[in-house]
Enzyme design. Structure first.
Site, mmCIF file in Angstrom:
data_model
loop_
_atom_site.group_PDB
_atom_site.id
_atom_site.type_symbol
_atom_site.label_atom_id
_atom_site.label_comp_id
_atom_site.label_asym_id
_atom_site.label_seq_id
_atom_site.Cartn_x
_atom_site.Cartn_y
_atom_site.Cartn_z
ATOM 1 N N CYS A 85 0.855 -1.192 0.000
ATOM 2 C CA CYS A 85 0.000 0.000 0.000
ATOM 3 C C CYS A 85 0.889 1.240 0.000
ATOM 4 C CB CYS A 85 -0.922 0.008 1.210
ATOM 5 S SG CYS A 85 -1.879 1.544 1.365
ATOM 6 N N CYS A 90 -1.223 7.438 5.417
ATOM 7 C CA CYS A 90 -2.389 6.815 6.058
ATOM 8 C C CYS A 90 -1.905 5.570 6.783
ATOM 9 C CB CYS A 90 -3.461 6.446 5.033
ATOM 10 S SG CYS A 90 -4.865 5.545 5.756
ATOM 11 N N CYS A 143 -4.513 1.033 8.581
ATOM 12 C CA CYS A 143 -4.242 -0.406 8.589
ATOM 13 C C CYS A 143 -2.910 -0.629 9.307
ATOM 14 C CB CYS A 143 -4.198 -0.951 7.166
ATOM 15 S SG CYS A 143 -5.752 -0.793 6.274
ATOM 16 N N CYS A 163 -7.086 3.685 -2.589
ATOM 17 C CA CYS A 163 -6.855 2.764 -1.470
ATOM 18 C C CYS A 163 -7.065 1.331 -1.946
ATOM 19 C CB CYS A 163 -7.813 3.083 -0.325
ATOM 20 S SG CYS A 163 -7.828 1.829 0.989
ATOM 21 N N GLN A 197 -22.776 -4.538 6.450
ATOM 22 C CA GLN A 197 -21.409 -5.016 6.645
ATOM 23 C C GLN A 197 -20.492 -4.518 5.530
ATOM 24 O OE1 GLN A 197 -20.367 -6.347 9.272
ATOM 25 N NE2 GLN A 197 -21.977 -7.530 10.260
ATOM 26 N N PHE A 238 -31.527 -6.367 17.371
ATOM 27 C CA PHE A 238 -30.613 -5.480 16.641
ATOM 28 C C PHE A 238 -30.419 -6.034 15.224
ATOM 29 C CE2 PHE A 238 -29.335 -5.620 21.126
ATOM 30 C CZ PHE A 238 -29.431 -4.289 21.507
ATOM 31 N N GLU A 280 -35.505 -4.089 15.343
ATOM 32 C CA GLU A 280 -34.495 -3.070 15.036
ATOM 33 C C GLU A 280 -35.132 -1.696 15.191
ATOM 34 O OE1 GLU A 280 -31.654 -0.633 14.032
ATOM 35 O OE2 GLU A 280 -31.158 -2.772 14.059
ATOM 36 N N ASN A 292 -27.019 -9.034 17.881
ATOM 37 C CA ASN A 292 -25.909 -8.451 17.126
ATOM 38 C C ASN A 292 -25.849 -6.957 17.450
ATOM 39 O OD1 ASN A 292 -23.828 -8.109 15.247
ATOM 40 N ND2 ASN A 292 -25.263 -7.730 13.576
ATOM 41 N N CYS A 328 -19.102 -7.027 17.068
ATOM 42 C CA CYS A 328 -18.006 -6.325 16.388
ATOM 43 C C CYS A 328 -17.014 -5.761 17.398
ATOM 44 C CB CYS A 328 -18.551 -5.211 15.497
ATOM 45 S SG CYS A 328 -19.462 -3.943 16.400
#
Length: 376
Positions: free
Chosen positions: A3, A11, A14, A88, A213, A242, A263, A308, A335
């Site tokens: 990258c 940047c 990552c 990117c 996602q 959720f 939701e 979730n 997450c």
């Protein structure tokens, strides 16, 4: 993966870009097993890997610079100068080409980026979502006011001719001088108001403000795994709390007698209902309600509850409510493993029978974790 942005230190999002991917997986796996030290080692399944590049279907670009030289990307952490990230390597090649075109299109259209210091200008963000199933795009311009709409509308035909795959275009009005991504008002500039995506043969409707996602390859395996676990359990009734646009509920509905998706975001529920209609599912009901309030209003639990939650997790109150409801099975997809681990402490009656993590964001410390909990 190579990258140029990371190599030039322009940047560093990552953080593990220079670490071989196999080593990244091993490090994350060890960290998660250590975090969830109470989970039996035999309960862990092999992690689901991601492609190392071209894996993201969404781009969130800050509009920087001036009208005669706009930049889509980020500000330098060293001196605040604009850095273009249109190429990117995490984005698909098609997304990179469109972002590069948009950066020039903004210039030739004379749309001034918003300057947060001077509090002048109009364009704050460019948000791009791509459907991998259809190759179509949803493009959102986040602007300070409606002042830029005339220029955007006037130049849209040129954009649409160059990139006919851009199906949905809208302007989101965000007038507040804050680091807020979007405002309440969404003005559609195309007849189409949503994208169609598909995971594992299940249609998914993507609207501007609905959570979706970011890594479609890994997301498809996340949903398929939940579906397989539910298929083994064959619950009479299942709740999907959720539920967002209904990814889990839509996948699991064929393997339960009744599924209820909850939701709070009405736009997401409308998307979920449309997907259910396209599938012809009649044992699935979606409601726009607060998941915690819905759970706390119930006197009897479903056989299986899938949760979730957002990054903040379930929280103590909802975790304790689920403990009291005493469902036979819980599937927890998270997450944020840290808040997940905190929530599990409030579910002492459950044993983790199965655990798996999904590398939704390669080259970072983030991981999506899903566990099957069985009432003891």
């Amino acid at each position: 993966m190579s990258c140029p942005y990371f190599e030039q230190k322009s940047c560093t999002s990552c953080t593990h870009m220079n670490t071989p991917y196999s080593q990244q997986l091993e490090t994350k796996d060890n960290a998660l097993r250590s975090l969830f030290s109470d989970v039996e080692q035999s309960a862990w399944l092999a992690p689901v890997q991601s492609d190392s590049m071209h894996c993201r279907n969404k781009a969130k670009m800050v509009a920087l610079g001036a009208a005669h030289q706009p930049t889509l990307g980020i500000e330098s952490v060293q001196d605040g100068t604009p850095i273009s990230l249109v190429h990117c390597p995490l984005y698909t090649q098609e997304s990179q080409e469109l972002l590069a075109y948009l950066q020039e299109w903004i210039r030739t259209s004379g749309i001034p980026p918003y300057n947060k210091v001077k509090k002048k200008g109009e364009l704050k963000f460019v948000l791009l979502t791509r459907s991998q199933a259809r190759g179509e795009f949803m493009l959102r311009f986040v602007v300070r006011s409606e002042a830029a709409l005339e220029r955007i509308r006037h130049n849209l035909p040129r954009l649409q001719q160059a990139f006919p795959a851009v199906r949905v275009i809208s302007a989101n009005i965000q007038p507040i001088h804050m680091a807020r991504l979007e405002g309440e008002q969404e003005i559609f500039l195309t007849d189409a108001h949503y994208l169609l995506e598909e995971f594992n043969g299940v249609p998914m409707v993507v609207r501007p403000k609905s959570f979706f996602q970011t890594n479609p390859h890994v997301a498809a395996q996340l949903y398929a795994t939940a579906r397989n676990w539910v298929a083994e359990l064959k619950p009479r009734q299942m709740w999907d709390l959720f539920c967002g646009v209904g990814g889990f509920a839509l996948h699991c509905a064929p393997h339960a007698e009744q599924v209820i998706g909850i939701e709070i975001e009405e736009e997401a529920i409308n998307s979920a209902k449309l997907s259910a209609q396209q599938l012809g599912i009649d044992n699935l009901r979606f409601s726009a309600l607060d998941s915690a309030a819905y759970s706390q209003a119930q006197t009897q639990a479903a056989d299986l509850i899938l949760v979730n939650p957002p990054r903040r997790g379930l929280g103590q109150a909802l975790s304790e409510q689920l403990e009291q409801l005493a469902s036979q099975y819980l599937i927890y997809s998270s997450c944020n493993p840290v808040t997940m681990q905190q929530d599990l402490a409030h579910l002492p009656s459950y044993r983790v029978e199965r655990a798996q993590w999904f590398d939704m964001f390669p080259h970072t410390d983030h991981a999506e974790v899903m566990m099957l909990l069985v009432r003891q």
